[in-house]
Design an enzyme around this catalytic site. Structure first.
Site, PDB file in Angstrom:
ATOM      1  N   ARG A 103       0.855  -1.181   0.000  1.00 17.57           N
ATOM      2  CA  ARG A 103       0.000   0.000   0.000  1.00 17.57           C
ATOM      3  C   ARG A 103       0.893   1.234   0.000  1.00 17.57           C
ATOM      4  NH1 ARG A 103      -4.173   1.343   4.881  1.00 17.57           N
ATOM      5  NH2 ARG A 103      -2.252   1.823   5.970  1.00 17.57           N
ATOM      6  N   THR A 107      -1.032   7.702  -0.718  1.00 10.63           N
ATOM      7  CA  THR A 107      -2.325   7.594  -1.414  1.00 10.63           C
ATOM      8  C   THR A 107      -3.193   6.468  -0.849  1.00 10.63           C
ATOM      9  OG1 THR A 107      -1.509   6.007  -3.031  1.00 10.63           O
ATOM     10  CG2 THR A 107      -1.220   8.343  -3.568  1.00 10.63           C
ATOM     11  N   ASP A 201       1.601  -1.848  12.129  1.00 11.73           N
ATOM     12  CA  ASP A 201       1.879  -2.401  10.801  1.00 11.73           C
ATOM     13  C   ASP A 201       2.234  -3.880  10.945  1.00 11.73           C
ATOM     14  OD1 ASP A 201       3.504  -3.264   8.487  1.00 11.73           O
ATOM     15  OD2 ASP A 201       3.134  -1.212   7.820  1.00 11.73           O
ATOM     16  N   ASP A 204       5.576  -5.080   9.405  1.00 10.50           N
ATOM     17  CA  ASP A 204       6.753  -4.640  10.170  1.00 10.50           C
ATOM     18  C   ASP A 204       6.881  -5.426  11.470  1.00 10.50           C
ATOM     19  OD1 ASP A 204       7.138  -2.791   8.189  1.00 10.50           O
ATOM     20  OD2 ASP A 204       6.647  -1.035   9.402  1.00 10.50           O
TER      21      ASP A 204
HETATM   22  O1  LIG Z   1      -6.829  -2.472   3.440  1.00 10.11           O
HETATM   23  P1  LIG Z   1      -5.656  -1.676   2.992  1.00 10.11           P
HETATM   24  O2  LIG Z   1      -5.790  -0.214   3.283  1.00 10.11           O
HETATM   25  O3  LIG Z   1      -5.289  -1.942   1.560  1.00 10.11           O
HETATM   26  O4  LIG Z   1      -4.426  -2.103   3.922  1.00 10.11           O
HETATM   27  C1  LIG Z   1      -4.173  -3.434   4.234  1.00 10.11           C
HETATM   28  C2  LIG Z   1      -2.871  -3.881   3.656  1.00 10.11           C
HETATM   29  O5  LIG Z   1      -1.789  -3.217   4.316  1.00 10.11           O
HETATM   30  C3  LIG Z   1      -0.881  -4.200   4.811  1.00 10.11           C
HETATM   31  O6  LIG Z   1       0.103  -4.505   3.888  1.00 10.11           O
HETATM   32  P2  LIG Z   1       1.278  -3.470   3.528  1.00 10.11           P
HETATM   33  O7  LIG Z   1       0.899  -2.659   2.331  1.00 10.11           O
HETATM   34  O8  LIG Z   1       1.673  -2.733   4.753  1.00 10.11           O
HETATM   35  O9  LIG Z   1       2.447  -4.435   3.055  1.00 10.11           O
HETATM   36  P3  LIG Z   1       3.356  -5.416   3.954  1.00 10.11           P
HETATM   37  O10 LIG Z   1       2.535  -6.615   4.270  1.00 10.11           O
HETATM   38  O11 LIG Z   1       4.526  -5.712   3.075  1.00 10.11           O
HETATM   39  O12 LIG Z   1       3.777  -4.676   5.193  1.00 10.11           O
HETATM   40  C4  LIG Z   1      -1.779  -5.381   5.075  1.00 10.11           C
HETATM   41  O13 LIG Z   1      -1.079  -6.578   5.244  1.00 10.11           O
HETATM   42  C5  LIG Z   1      -2.713  -5.360   3.904  1.00 10.11           C
HETATM   43  O14 LIG Z   1      -2.211  -6.021   2.751  1.00 10.11           O
HETATM   44  O1  LIG Z   2      -3.427  -0.870  10.656  1.00 12.42           O
HETATM   45  C1  LIG Z   2      -2.931  -1.304   9.592  1.00 12.42           C
HETATM   46  C2  LIG Z   2      -3.381  -0.882   8.340  1.00 12.42           C
HETATM   47  C3  LIG Z   2      -2.815  -1.406   7.218  1.00 12.42           C
HETATM   48  N1  LIG Z   2      -1.809  -2.289   7.361  1.00 12.42           N
HETATM   49  C4  LIG Z   2      -1.351  -2.691   8.554  1.00 12.42           C
HETATM   50  O2  LIG Z   2      -0.431  -3.522   8.635  1.00 12.42           O
HETATM   51  N2  LIG Z   2      -1.927  -2.179   9.648  1.00 12.42           N
HETATM   52 MG   LIG Z   3       2.955  -3.272   6.076  1.00 12.33          MG
END
Ligand SMILES: O=P(O)(O)OC[C@H]1O[C@H](OP(=O)(O)OP(=O)(O)O)[C@H](O)[C@@H]1O
Ligand SMILES: O=c1cc[nH]c(=O)[nH]1
Ligand SMILES: [Mg+2]
Length: 210
Positions: A103, A107, A201, A204
């Site tokens: 994400r 944006t 997150d 993370d």
């Molecule tokens: O519903 P949304 O607003 O789309 O957010 C949710 C997304 O955000 C996180 O991933 P992230 O983009 O942080 O990637 P990551 O798993 O590599 O940390 C999570 O694991 C989802 O995939």
């Molecule tokens: O709270 C949140 C939102 C998006 N992605 C995450 O990992 N945590």
């Molecule tokens: Mg993430």
């Protein structure tokens, strides 16, 4: 679309430890896997099975086995990877495909940076794994990706959802054969698109800040 929120004291207990900012990464990883195993019990309630007969030492018995083609499990990288082991423990014959999505932090739009899935998903039952359903953008894009490949029956299993994201998924996928299984629905999203109170997150906390 069907939405099921698991309501079980073990899930709430593990989720509480997961939320705690002082829970270290190794414990966080174990808890995500354990929570997945509990959510998989609910999430696989609709898994396709066919009737079989086996011989017990005493007589014959009617039962079922998982139908072919085997279900496809799709963790959304990175954070969904933390749920994979918990799922395949319960569904060891499932095949696994991968979708890498991130994400954009400004944006909040998802981009797909990796994909390793069968080209043809027609007649394939798919299970999408992602711990967080925040704005819903990532999950909508992932499920549409599977529908574009011919999937007709998708279950998404998430640990936490925000009400705003759940509404967005319900609107975007109305009328489709989609089931969402959740550990809990939290209060709201904050201005940065994080789930409140949430757990931060998830990627993370599982794998470190990149
Ligand atoms: O519903 P949304 O607003 O789309 O957010 C949710 C997304 O955000 C996180 O991933 P992230 O983009 O942080 O990637 P990551 O798993 O590599 O940390 C999570 O694991 C989802 O995939
Ligand atoms: O709270 C949140 C939102 C998006 N992605 C995450 O990992 N945590
Ligand atoms: Mg993430």
């Amino acid at each position: 679309m069907r939405v099921h929120v698991a309501d079980h004291p073990l899930i709430t207990h593990k989720l509480t430890v997961l939320r705690d900012k002082d829970t270290p990464s190794p414990v966080f990883r174990s808890l995500v896997e354990e929570l997945m195993t509990l959510l998989a019990y609910e999430g696989t309630r609709g898994v396709r099975v066919e009737a079989v007969t086996v011989q017990t030492p005493v007589s014959s018995a009617q039962g079922v086995r998982i139908s072919d083609p085997k279900p496809l499990v799709v963790p959304i990288l990175r954070a969904g990877l933390g749920m994979l082991e918990g799922m395949v423990k319960l569904l060891p014959t499932a095949e696994v495909g991968f979708l890498g999505m991130a994400r954009n932090e400004e944006t909040l739009q998802p981009t797909t940076y990796a994909e390793r899935l069968p080209d043809d998903l027609s007649d394939r039952q798919c299970f999408v794994l992602d711990p967080m359903l925040a704005t819903g953008g990532s999950l909508i894009a992932a499920i549409n990706f599977l529908f574009d490949r011919g999937a007709v029956d998708v279950t998404a299993i998430c640990i936490l959802a925000a009400p705003e994201g759940l509404d967005a998924v319900e609107q975007a996928l109305a009328g489709r054969e989609v089931t969402i299984v959740l550990g809990a629905v939290d209060e709201k999203l904050d201005e940065q698109g994080y789930i409140v109170p949430g757990l931060g997150d998830a990627g993370d906390r599982l794998y470190g800040v990149v």
